[in-house]
Enzyme design. Structure first.
Site, PDB file in Angstrom:
ATOM      1  N   LYS A 134       1.086  -1.177   0.031  1.00  0.00           N
ATOM      2  CA  LYS A 134       0.060   0.248   0.043  1.00  0.00           C
ATOM      3  C   LYS A 134       0.376   1.147  -0.155  1.00  0.00           C
ATOM      4  O   LYS A 134       1.904   1.408   1.065  1.00  0.00           O
ATOM      5  CB  LYS A 134      -0.570  -0.106   0.592  1.00  0.00           C
ATOM      6  N   ASP A 162      -0.945  -0.311  -4.992  1.00  0.00           N
ATOM      7  CA  ASP A 162      -2.110   0.260  -4.379  1.00  0.00           C
ATOM      8  C   ASP A 162      -2.227   1.739  -3.830  1.00  0.00           C
ATOM      9  O   ASP A 162      -1.695   1.828  -3.047  1.00  0.00           O
ATOM     10  CB  ASP A 162      -2.651  -0.603  -3.815  1.00  0.00           C
ATOM     11  N   LYS A 236     -12.944  -6.822  -7.352  1.00  0.00           N
ATOM     12  CA  LYS A 236     -13.156  -7.438  -5.481  1.00  0.00           C
ATOM     13  C   LYS A 236     -14.711  -7.299  -6.052  1.00  0.00           C
ATOM     14  O   LYS A 236     -15.137  -6.641  -5.718  1.00  0.00           O
ATOM     15  CB  LYS A 236     -13.369  -6.057  -4.962  1.00  0.00           C
TER      16      LYS A 236
END
Length: 323
Positions: A134, A162, A236
Protein backbone atom coordinates in the site's frame (compact mmCIF):
# COMPACT_ATOMS: atom_id res chain seq x y z
CA UNK A 1 -38.09 -28.21 -0.60
CA UNK A 2 -36.08 -25.04 -0.30
CA UNK A 3 -34.74 -23.65 2.97
CA UNK A 4 -32.71 -20.52 3.53
CA UNK A 5 -31.02 -19.01 6.58
CA UNK A 6 -29.35 -15.64 6.93
CA UNK A 7 -26.81 -15.23 9.72
CA UNK A 8 -24.96 -12.22 11.05
CA UNK A 9 -21.34 -12.42 12.19
CA UNK A 10 -18.90 -10.14 13.95
CA UNK A 11 -15.20 -10.99 13.78
CA UNK A 12 -12.58 -9.17 15.86
CA UNK A 13 -9.79 -7.61 13.83
CA UNK A 14 -6.31 -6.51 14.76
CA UNK A 15 -6.01 -3.02 16.17
CA UNK A 16 -5.13 -0.47 13.54
CA UNK A 17 -6.83 -1.93 10.46
CA UNK A 18 -7.21 1.36 8.63
CA UNK A 19 -9.69 2.12 5.88
CA UNK A 20 -9.80 5.53 4.23
CA UNK A 21 -10.95 7.63 7.16
CA UNK A 22 -11.58 5.18 9.97
CA UNK A 23 -10.16 2.16 11.70
CA UNK A 24 -12.06 -1.11 11.79
CA UNK A 25 -12.76 -2.47 15.25
CA UNK A 26 -14.53 -5.55 13.91
CA UNK A 27 -15.54 -7.04 10.57
CA UNK A 28 -19.30 -7.38 10.43
CA UNK A 29 -21.21 -9.20 7.74
CA UNK A 30 -23.82 -11.77 6.80
CA UNK A 31 -23.65 -15.41 5.78
CA UNK A 32 -26.39 -17.03 3.73
CA UNK A 33 -27.04 -20.76 3.66
CA UNK A 34 -29.30 -22.38 1.06
CA UNK A 35 -30.70 -25.93 1.26
CA UNK A 36 -32.44 -27.80 -1.54
CA UNK A 37 -32.87 -31.54 -2.16
CA UNK A 38 -30.07 -32.49 0.22
CA UNK A 39 -27.64 -29.98 -1.25
CA UNK A 40 -26.22 -26.91 0.48
CA UNK A 41 -24.61 -23.65 -0.56
CA UNK A 42 -23.05 -20.79 1.40
CA UNK A 43 -22.29 -17.19 0.52
CA UNK A 44 -20.99 -14.10 2.29
CA UNK A 45 -22.54 -10.62 2.16
CA UNK A 46 -20.16 -8.14 3.77
CA UNK A 47 -20.27 -4.52 2.60
CA UNK A 48 -16.96 -2.81 3.36
CA UNK A 49 -17.35 0.51 5.19
CA UNK A 50 -16.19 3.51 3.14
CA UNK A 51 -15.87 1.38 -0.01
CA UNK A 52 -19.31 -0.19 -0.49
CA UNK A 53 -22.19 2.06 -1.46
CA UNK A 54 -24.63 -0.04 0.57
CA UNK A 55 -24.61 -0.37 4.36
CA UNK A 56 -24.91 -3.66 6.22
CA UNK A 57 -28.54 -2.94 7.29
CA UNK A 58 -29.44 -2.16 3.67
CA UNK A 59 -27.77 -5.37 2.50
CA UNK A 60 -29.58 -7.37 5.18
CA UNK A 61 -32.96 -5.97 4.18
CA UNK A 62 -32.36 -6.72 0.50
CA UNK A 63 -31.07 -10.22 1.22
CA UNK A 64 -34.09 -11.09 3.38
CA UNK A 65 -36.45 -9.98 0.63
CA UNK A 66 -34.66 -11.99 -2.07
CA UNK A 67 -34.30 -15.08 0.11
CA UNK A 68 -38.02 -15.03 0.83
CA UNK A 69 -38.67 -15.06 -2.92
CA UNK A 70 -36.16 -17.87 -3.49
CA UNK A 71 -37.53 -19.97 -0.66
CA UNK A 72 -41.00 -20.17 -2.26
CA UNK A 73 -39.57 -21.27 -5.61
CA UNK A 74 -39.05 -18.00 -7.46
CA UNK A 75 -35.90 -16.98 -9.33
CA UNK A 76 -35.17 -13.54 -7.83
CA UNK A 77 -33.68 -10.82 -9.98
CA UNK A 78 -30.03 -9.99 -9.34
CA UNK A 79 -29.69 -7.45 -6.55
CA UNK A 80 -28.36 -4.00 -7.52
CA UNK A 81 -26.37 -4.08 -4.26
CA UNK A 82 -22.99 -5.64 -5.17
CA UNK A 83 -22.34 -7.39 -1.86
CA UNK A 84 -25.80 -8.99 -1.92
CA UNK A 85 -25.47 -10.02 -5.57
CA UNK A 86 -22.09 -11.59 -4.88
CA UNK A 87 -23.05 -13.48 -1.73
CA UNK A 88 -26.29 -14.87 -3.13
CA UNK A 89 -24.64 -15.88 -6.41
CA UNK A 90 -21.94 -17.79 -4.51
CA UNK A 91 -24.52 -19.62 -2.42
CA UNK A 92 -26.49 -20.53 -5.54
CA UNK A 93 -23.32 -21.62 -7.35
CA UNK A 94 -22.32 -23.90 -4.47
CA UNK A 95 -25.85 -25.28 -4.36
CA UNK A 96 -25.79 -26.09 -8.09
CA UNK A 97 -22.17 -27.27 -8.10
CA UNK A 98 -21.08 -24.61 -10.61
CA UNK A 99 -18.37 -23.02 -8.43
CA UNK A 100 -15.38 -25.34 -8.89
CA UNK A 101 -13.72 -26.69 -5.74
CA UNK A 102 -10.13 -26.14 -6.94
CA UNK A 103 -8.67 -23.03 -5.32
CA UNK A 104 -5.64 -20.76 -5.71
CA UNK A 105 -4.47 -20.07 -2.17
CA UNK A 106 -1.13 -18.63 -3.31
CA UNK A 107 -1.93 -14.95 -2.93
CA UNK A 108 0.30 -11.95 -3.46
CA UNK A 109 1.75 -11.18 -0.03
CA UNK A 110 0.28 -8.04 1.53
CA UNK A 111 3.03 -5.97 3.12
CA UNK A 112 2.66 -3.37 5.84
CA UNK A 113 5.10 -1.83 8.27
CA UNK A 114 8.66 -0.62 8.29
CA UNK A 115 11.14 -1.54 5.52
CA UNK A 116 13.21 -3.89 7.69
CA UNK A 117 10.13 -5.93 8.58
CA UNK A 118 8.98 -5.93 4.94
CA UNK A 119 12.37 -7.16 3.80
CA UNK A 120 12.27 -10.12 6.18
CA UNK A 121 8.77 -11.09 5.03
CA UNK A 122 9.57 -10.76 1.33
CA UNK A 123 12.88 -12.59 1.58
CA UNK A 124 11.07 -15.61 3.02
CA UNK A 125 8.56 -15.94 0.15
CA UNK A 126 9.27 -19.23 -1.68
CA UNK A 127 9.42 -19.32 -5.46
CA UNK A 128 8.23 -16.33 -7.45
CA UNK A 129 8.11 -13.29 -5.19
CA UNK A 130 4.98 -11.23 -5.83
CA UNK A 131 3.92 -8.80 -3.13
CA UNK A 132 1.44 -5.98 -2.68
CA UNK A 133 2.43 -2.76 -0.94
CA UNK A 134 0.00 0.00 0.00
CA UNK A 135 1.28 3.45 -0.91
CA UNK A 136 -0.30 6.84 -0.44
CA UNK A 137 -0.72 6.55 3.32
CA UNK A 138 2.47 8.52 3.98
CA UNK A 139 4.53 11.00 1.98
CA UNK A 140 4.88 10.01 -1.67
CA UNK A 141 8.64 10.54 -1.59
CA UNK A 142 8.93 8.14 1.37
CA UNK A 143 6.88 5.56 -0.53
CA UNK A 144 9.16 5.90 -3.54
CA UNK A 145 12.27 5.42 -1.44
CA UNK A 146 10.87 2.30 0.25
CA UNK A 147 9.75 0.74 -3.03
CA UNK A 148 13.15 1.48 -4.54
CA UNK A 149 14.89 -0.05 -1.52
CA UNK A 150 12.86 -3.26 -1.78
CA UNK A 151 13.43 -3.63 -5.52
CA UNK A 152 17.14 -3.01 -5.08
CA UNK A 153 17.52 -5.47 -2.21
CA UNK A 154 15.49 -8.29 -3.81
CA UNK A 155 16.26 -8.64 -7.54
CA UNK A 156 13.62 -11.37 -7.98
CA UNK A 157 10.83 -9.32 -6.40
CA UNK A 158 7.83 -8.05 -8.36
CA UNK A 159 5.48 -5.55 -6.75
CA UNK A 160 1.85 -4.62 -7.02
CA UNK A 161 1.28 -1.17 -5.56
CA UNK A 162 -2.01 0.41 -4.53
CA UNK A 163 -2.49 4.15 -4.08
CA UNK A 164 -6.32 4.26 -3.91
CA UNK A 165 -6.43 7.52 -5.93
CA UNK A 166 -4.66 9.29 -3.09
CA UNK A 167 -2.06 11.33 -5.02
CA UNK A 168 -2.12 14.52 -7.01
CA UNK A 169 -0.11 14.26 -10.20
CA UNK A 170 2.72 16.19 -8.52
CA UNK A 171 2.86 13.74 -5.62
CA UNK A 172 2.77 10.78 -7.99
CA UNK A 173 5.72 12.26 -9.85
CA UNK A 174 7.49 12.71 -6.51
CA UNK A 175 7.04 8.99 -5.89
CA UNK A 176 8.35 8.01 -9.32
CA UNK A 177 11.39 10.27 -8.99
CA UNK A 178 12.79 8.00 -6.29
CA UNK A 179 12.24 4.71 -8.14
CA UNK A 180 15.19 3.74 -10.33
CA UNK A 181 14.02 3.63 -13.99
CA UNK A 182 15.91 0.34 -14.42
CA UNK A 183 13.66 -1.32 -11.85
CA UNK A 184 10.30 0.14 -12.80
CA UNK A 185 9.41 -2.83 -14.98
CA UNK A 186 9.33 -4.95 -11.82
CA UNK A 187 6.39 -2.89 -10.65
CA UNK A 188 3.70 -5.08 -12.20
CA UNK A 189 1.25 -2.24 -11.77
CA UNK A 190 0.33 0.69 -9.56
CA UNK A 191 -3.40 0.78 -8.82
CA UNK A 192 -5.03 4.16 -9.46
CA UNK A 193 -2.10 6.47 -8.56
CA UNK A 194 -3.96 9.75 -9.15
CA UNK A 195 -7.31 11.25 -8.34
CA UNK A 196 -8.53 11.08 -11.96
CA UNK A 197 -8.13 8.48 -14.69
CA UNK A 198 -6.65 11.01 -17.09
CA UNK A 199 -3.94 11.95 -14.58
CA UNK A 200 -3.18 8.27 -13.97
CA UNK A 201 -2.92 7.63 -17.71
CA UNK A 202 -0.51 10.55 -18.09
CA UNK A 203 1.54 9.30 -15.15
CA UNK A 204 1.92 5.87 -16.76
CA UNK A 205 2.87 7.43 -20.09
CA UNK A 206 5.48 9.76 -18.62
CA UNK A 207 7.09 7.40 -16.08
CA UNK A 208 6.85 3.99 -17.72
CA UNK A 209 5.24 2.62 -14.55
CA UNK A 210 2.24 0.46 -15.51
CA UNK A 211 -1.08 1.16 -13.84
CA UNK A 212 -4.19 -0.86 -13.03
CA UNK A 213 -7.81 0.15 -12.66
CA UNK A 214 -9.42 -0.63 -9.32
CA UNK A 215 -12.02 1.92 -8.15
CA UNK A 216 -12.63 2.83 -11.80
CA UNK A 217 -13.91 -0.68 -12.54
CA UNK A 218 -16.97 0.15 -10.45
CA UNK A 219 -17.64 3.53 -12.06
CA UNK A 220 -20.79 3.63 -14.20
CA UNK A 221 -18.92 4.91 -17.26
CA UNK A 222 -16.04 2.41 -17.10
CA UNK A 223 -15.27 0.24 -20.11
CA UNK A 224 -12.65 -2.49 -20.21
CA UNK A 225 -10.30 -1.69 -23.07
CA UNK A 226 -6.64 -1.86 -24.00
CA UNK A 227 -4.81 1.39 -23.27
CA UNK A 228 -1.12 2.33 -23.30
CA UNK A 229 0.36 1.85 -19.85
CA UNK A 230 -2.62 -0.05 -18.43
CA UNK A 231 -1.71 -3.58 -17.34
CA UNK A 232 -4.64 -4.92 -15.34
CA UNK A 233 -8.03 -4.51 -13.76
CA UNK A 234 -8.68 -5.36 -10.13
CA UNK A 235 -11.95 -7.16 -9.40
CA UNK A 236 -13.24 -7.05 -5.83
CA UNK A 237 -16.42 -9.13 -6.03
CA UNK A 238 -17.94 -7.81 -2.80
CA UNK A 239 -17.77 -4.32 -4.33
CA UNK A 240 -18.48 -5.41 -7.92
CA UNK A 241 -21.40 -7.82 -7.96
CA UNK A 242 -22.38 -11.36 -8.85
CA UNK A 243 -20.19 -14.19 -10.04
CA UNK A 244 -21.65 -13.65 -13.48
CA UNK A 245 -20.67 -9.96 -13.49
CA UNK A 246 -17.14 -10.78 -12.31
CA UNK A 247 -16.77 -13.47 -14.96
CA UNK A 248 -17.90 -11.00 -17.62
CA UNK A 249 -15.23 -8.49 -16.52
CA UNK A 250 -12.51 -11.15 -16.53
CA UNK A 251 -13.46 -12.20 -20.06
CA UNK A 252 -13.42 -8.59 -21.26
CA UNK A 253 -10.02 -7.99 -19.66
CA UNK A 254 -8.46 -11.06 -21.23
CA UNK A 255 -9.89 -10.17 -24.63
CA UNK A 256 -8.27 -6.73 -24.28
CA UNK A 257 -4.91 -8.26 -23.36
CA UNK A 258 -5.13 -7.16 -19.72
CA UNK A 259 -4.60 -9.17 -16.56
CA UNK A 260 -7.53 -9.56 -14.20
CA UNK A 261 -6.84 -9.91 -10.49
CA UNK A 262 -9.42 -11.25 -8.03
CA UNK A 263 -9.00 -9.29 -4.82
CA UNK A 264 -10.31 -9.24 -1.27
CA UNK A 265 -12.51 -6.70 0.49
CA UNK A 266 -11.51 -8.09 3.91
CA UNK A 267 -13.97 -10.99 3.86
CA UNK A 268 -14.01 -13.81 6.40
CA UNK A 269 -12.14 -17.05 5.73
CA UNK A 270 -15.35 -18.43 4.19
CA UNK A 271 -15.59 -15.60 1.68
CA UNK A 272 -11.85 -15.67 1.02
CA UNK A 273 -11.96 -19.39 0.25
CA UNK A 274 -14.66 -18.72 -2.35
CA UNK A 275 -12.54 -15.94 -3.87
CA UNK A 276 -9.62 -18.39 -4.05
CA UNK A 277 -11.86 -20.79 -5.96
CA UNK A 278 -12.94 -17.98 -8.29
CA UNK A 279 -9.30 -17.12 -8.93
CA UNK A 280 -8.37 -20.70 -9.83
CA UNK A 281 -11.39 -20.91 -12.13
CA UNK A 282 -11.40 -17.51 -13.85
CA UNK A 283 -7.81 -16.24 -13.58
CA UNK A 284 -5.52 -19.29 -13.49
CA UNK A 285 -1.87 -18.35 -13.37
CA UNK A 286 -2.53 -14.93 -11.84
CA UNK A 287 -1.98 -14.76 -8.07
CA UNK A 288 -5.07 -13.26 -6.45
CA UNK A 289 -4.94 -10.50 -3.86
CA UNK A 290 -6.35 -12.34 -0.86
CA UNK A 291 -3.72 -11.90 1.86
CA UNK A 292 -6.06 -10.17 4.32
CA UNK A 293 -6.80 -12.95 6.79
CA UNK A 294 -3.84 -11.78 8.86
CA UNK A 295 -5.96 -8.73 9.73
CA UNK A 296 -8.47 -10.98 11.53
CA UNK A 297 -8.33 -12.62 14.93
CA UNK A 298 -10.43 -15.64 13.93
CA UNK A 299 -11.55 -17.70 10.94
CA UNK A 300 -15.19 -18.46 10.19
CA UNK A 301 -16.68 -21.89 9.33
CA UNK A 302 -14.05 -22.76 6.70
CA UNK A 303 -10.35 -22.88 7.46
CA UNK A 304 -7.74 -21.29 5.20
CA UNK A 305 -4.83 -23.69 4.55
CA UNK A 306 -1.97 -23.37 7.06
CA UNK A 307 -3.73 -20.57 8.95
CA UNK A 308 -3.33 -20.91 12.72
CA UNK A 309 -6.14 -18.55 13.73
CA UNK A 310 -8.97 -20.16 15.74
CA UNK A 311 -11.89 -21.40 13.66
CA UNK A 312 -15.28 -20.10 14.79
CA UNK A 313 -18.33 -22.26 14.15
CA UNK A 314 -22.05 -21.76 13.63
CA UNK A 315 -22.54 -21.21 17.36
CA UNK A 316 -20.91 -17.78 16.95
CA UNK A 317 -23.50 -16.68 14.37
CA UNK A 318 -26.80 -14.91 15.00
CA UNK A 319 -29.79 -15.97 12.90
CA UNK A 320 -31.47 -12.87 11.42
CA UNK A 321 -33.85 -14.58 8.97
CA UNK A 322 -34.99 -18.13 8.28
CA UNK A 323 -37.49 -19.60 5.88
Amino acid sequence: MRQATLYRYRLPVDAGVALRNQRLKSRDGLLVRLHEDGREGWGEIAPLPEFSHETLPEAQEAACRLLAQWQVGAAPAESPLPSVAFGLSCAQAELSGTLPQAANYRSATLCNGDPDALFQVLQSIPGEKVAKVKVGLYEAVRDGMIVNLLLEALPDLHLRLDANRSWTRAKADGFAKYVNPDWRDRILFLEEPCKTRDESRAFARDTGIAIAWDESVRDADFRVEAEPGVAAIIIKPTLTGSLQRCRQLVTQAHQAGLSAVISSSIESSLGLSQLARMAAWLTPGTPPGLDTLMLMQAQLLRAWPACTLPLWGEDTLDVVWQG
